[in-house]
Write a protein that holds these residues in place. Structure first.
Motif, PDB file in Angstrom:
ATOM      1  N   ILE A  23     -11.578   3.055   9.534  1.00 22.85           N
ATOM      2  CA  ILE A  23     -10.311   3.681   9.931  1.00 22.85           C
ATOM      3  C   ILE A  23      -9.162   2.709   9.722  1.00 22.85           C
ATOM      4  CG2 ILE A  23      -9.058   4.764  11.838  1.00 22.85           C
ATOM      5  CD1 ILE A  23     -11.948   5.025  13.150  1.00 22.85           C
ATOM      6  N   ALA A  24      -8.090   3.207   9.142  1.00 21.65           N
ATOM      7  CA  ALA A  24      -6.833   2.457   9.083  1.00 21.65           C
ATOM      8  C   ALA A  24      -5.859   3.149  10.023  1.00 21.65           C
ATOM      9  CB  ALA A  24      -6.278   2.440   7.664  1.00 21.65           C
ATOM     10  N   ILE A  30      -4.219  -2.389  10.667  1.00 17.22           N
ATOM     11  CA  ILE A  30      -3.220  -1.729  11.503  1.00 17.22           C
ATOM     12  C   ILE A  30      -1.858  -1.958  10.882  1.00 17.22           C
ATOM     13  CG2 ILE A  30      -2.043  -1.782  13.736  1.00 17.22           C
ATOM     14  CD1 ILE A  30      -4.724  -2.452  15.027  1.00 17.22           C
ATOM     15  N   GLY A  31      -1.137  -0.899  10.650  1.00 19.12           N
ATOM     16  CA  GLY A  31       0.230  -0.983  10.146  1.00 19.12           C
ATOM     17  C   GLY A  31       1.197  -0.819  11.299  1.00 19.12           C
ATOM     18  N   GLU A  32       2.100  -1.758  11.457  1.00 19.65           N
ATOM     19  CA  GLU A  32       3.001  -1.725  12.607  1.00 19.65           C
ATOM     20  C   GLU A  32       4.256  -2.525  12.281  1.00 19.65           C
ATOM     21  OE1 GLU A  32       4.971  -1.119  15.644  1.00 19.65           O
ATOM     22  OE2 GLU A  32       2.956  -0.258  15.914  1.00 19.65           O
ATOM     23  N   TRP A  37      -4.139  -2.258   1.526  1.00 20.82           N
ATOM     24  CA  TRP A  37      -5.119  -2.357   2.607  1.00 20.82           C
ATOM     25  C   TRP A  37      -5.603  -0.983   3.067  1.00 20.82           C
ATOM     26  CZ3 TRP A  37      -3.729  -0.399   7.486  1.00 20.82           C
ATOM     27  CH2 TRP A  37      -2.372  -0.109   7.661  1.00 20.82           C
ATOM     28  N   LEU A  38      -4.794   0.061   2.839  1.00 18.56           N
ATOM     29  CA  LEU A  38      -5.179   1.412   3.250  1.00 18.56           C
ATOM     30  C   LEU A  38      -6.361   1.948   2.446  1.00 18.56           C
ATOM     31  CD1 LEU A  38      -1.633   3.033   3.646  1.00 18.56           C
ATOM     32  CD2 LEU A  38      -3.224   2.456   5.500  1.00 18.56           C
ATOM     33  N   ALA A  65       2.440   6.133   2.359  1.00 19.42           N
ATOM     34  CA  ALA A  65       1.028   5.781   2.483  1.00 19.42           C
ATOM     35  C   ALA A  65       0.155   6.446   1.411  1.00 19.42           C
ATOM     36  CB  ALA A  65       0.516   6.181   3.869  1.00 19.42           C
ATOM     37  N   PHE A  66       0.454   7.687   1.033  1.00 17.20           N
ATOM     38  CA  PHE A  66      -0.430   8.451   0.140  1.00 17.20           C
ATOM     39  C   PHE A  66      -0.833   7.708  -1.138  1.00 17.20           C
ATOM     40  CE2 PHE A  66       1.542  12.527   2.055  1.00 17.20           C
ATOM     41  CZ  PHE A  66       0.606  12.525   3.082  1.00 17.20           C
ATOM     42  N   PRO A  67       0.088   7.030  -1.820  1.00 14.96           N
ATOM     43  CA  PRO A  67      -0.311   6.373  -3.072  1.00 14.96           C
ATOM     44  C   PRO A  67      -1.366   5.288  -2.901  1.00 14.96           C
ATOM     45  CG  PRO A  67       2.086   6.554  -2.921  1.00 14.96           C
ATOM     46  CD  PRO A  67       1.537   6.904  -1.582  1.00 14.96           C
TER      47      PRO A  67
END
Length: 291
Positions: free
Chosen positions: A3-4, A29-31, A56-57, A79-81
Motif C-alpha cells: 500500500i502507498a 507515504i506522501g505528505e 515510489w508509487l 499520481a496516476f502516471p
C-alpha cells in the motif's frame, strides 16, 4: 498487500497503523508536511516519506488517497502516471461527487482502477473499524483491505461519485432526524413530558425504517394540507413553551409547498399521482426542483 498512502493526517495515520498490524506493507507515504512528527509516523510503519507523488508509487498494489477533499482531484491527476499497470487508486477523501467523477475520468487513460470510498462515520470514534462504502472498478481490492483491518465494507453497484452521494443522502436523513430529535426532546423536557413522549413514539419501533419512509412519501401527497395545520399547531405550542423552533419552521415550509402543489394540481384538473412510491416521488420532485 503493498500500500502507498498519500496523506498521513488523522485518517491516513489511522489506516497506516491498522494495515501494518494486519500484515500489509506500507511502501511509502506522501505528505506535504516533512516535519519530525511525519517522519516518525513513516518510520513507525517502515515506510519512506515523500513530499510529492513519484516513482515510489509504482511499488504499490493499492494507492490510498487520504488528503483534504478540495485537493483530492489534483493529487490524483499527479499520481496516476506513476502507478503500475493494474494498480488500484482508492480515494478515501471527502471530495464531492463531481470531483470523484472528474478524478475517475482522469484515471481512464491509465491502466489503473479508480475507487470512490466513503467513510461512513467518524474515524475519531471507530478508527479503522469505521464502515466503508465503495464504488468503482477497484472495489473488491479495497473491500479486502478494509475488512482485513476489521471494517464493515459495502460495495455498491454504481460508479465513482455514487458512494459519496449516498453518504451525503444518508446525512440528509440522519442529520435531519438528529435536529428534529433535539428540537422535540428539548420541548418535551421543558413540558415535563419526555417519559410519556417515549411511550407514544413506541409504535415507530415496530416498523422498519425504509417502510416507514415509503409510507411517509405515499401519504404525504394525500394528507399534506391537513398535516400542515398540525405542524402549525405544534409550532404554536413550542412558542407557548417559550421555545424558538428552527427545524419545525423548515418542516412547515415543506408541507406548505406540497399543499400549494396539491391545490394547483386540483385547480388545473390534474389527476392525483398513482399510489406508489415511485409515482409520488416523481410528482414531489417537480415541486422540489430549483427554479
Amino acid at each position: 498487500m503493498k500500500i502507498a498512502l498519500i496523506g498521513c493526517g488523522e485518517v491516513g495515520h489511522c489506516y497506516a497503523r491498522a494495515w501494518t498490524a494486519a500484515g500489509h506493507a506500507i511502501v511509502g507515504i506522501g505528505e506535504l508536511r516533512q516535519d519530525s512528527e511525519m517522519t516518525a509516523r513513516a518510520q513507525a510503519v517502515g515506510a519512506g516519506l515523500h513530499a510529492e507523488p513519484g516513482s515510489w508509487l509504482a511499488q504499490a498494489d493499492v494507492v490510498v488517497s487520504a488528503v483534504y477533499g478540495y485537493n483530492a482531484g489534483e493529487v490524483a491527476r499527479h499520481a496516476f502516471p506513476h502507478l503500475r499497470a493494474g494498480a488500484v487508486y482508492a480515494d478515501f477523501t471527502t471530495a464531492s461527487a463531481a470531483d470523484m467523477q472528474a478524478a475517475a475520468a482522469a484515471a481512464a487513460p491509465w491502466p489503473v482502477s479508480f475507487t470512490d470510498v466513503a467513510i461512513m462515520g467518524a474515524i475519531a470514534l471507530l478508527a479503522e473499524k469505521t464502515p466503508l462504502l465503495c464504488a468503482g472498478d477497484g472495489s473488491q481490492a479495497v473491500a479486502a483491505l478494509g475488512e482485513s483491518a476489521g471494517a464493515p465494507v459495502r460495495i455498491i453497484d454504481g460508479k465513482p461519485g455514487d458512494a459519496v452521494r449516498l453518504k451525503l443522502l444518508r446525512s440528509v436523513m440522519t442529520k435531519g432526524m438528529e435536529s428534529l430529535a433535539v428540537e422535540c426532546m428539548v420541548a418535551a423536557e421543558r413540558m415535563g413530558l419526555r417519559a410519556s413522549l417515549y411511550e407514544v413514539l413506541a409504535d415507530i419501533d415496530r416498523t422498519p425504517l425504509t417502510a416507514f419512509m415509503d409510507s411517509f412519501v405515499r401519504s404525504h401527497v394525500l394528507h399534506a394540507p391537513r398535516r400542515l395545520a398540525e405542524v402549525r399547531e405544534a409550532r404554536d405550542q413550542l412558542h407557548e413553551a417559550g421555545l424558538e423552533p428552527l427545524v419545525l419552521n423548515g418542516v412547515e415550509q415543506l408541507f406548505n409547498r406540497t399543499t400549494q402543489g396539491i391545490h394547483a394540481a386540483r385547480a388545473g384538473g390534474q389527476a392525483e399521482a398513482p399510489d406508489s412510491v415511485e409515482a409520488r416521488l416523481a410528482w414531489l420532485t417537480t415541486l422540489a426542483r430549483q427554479p
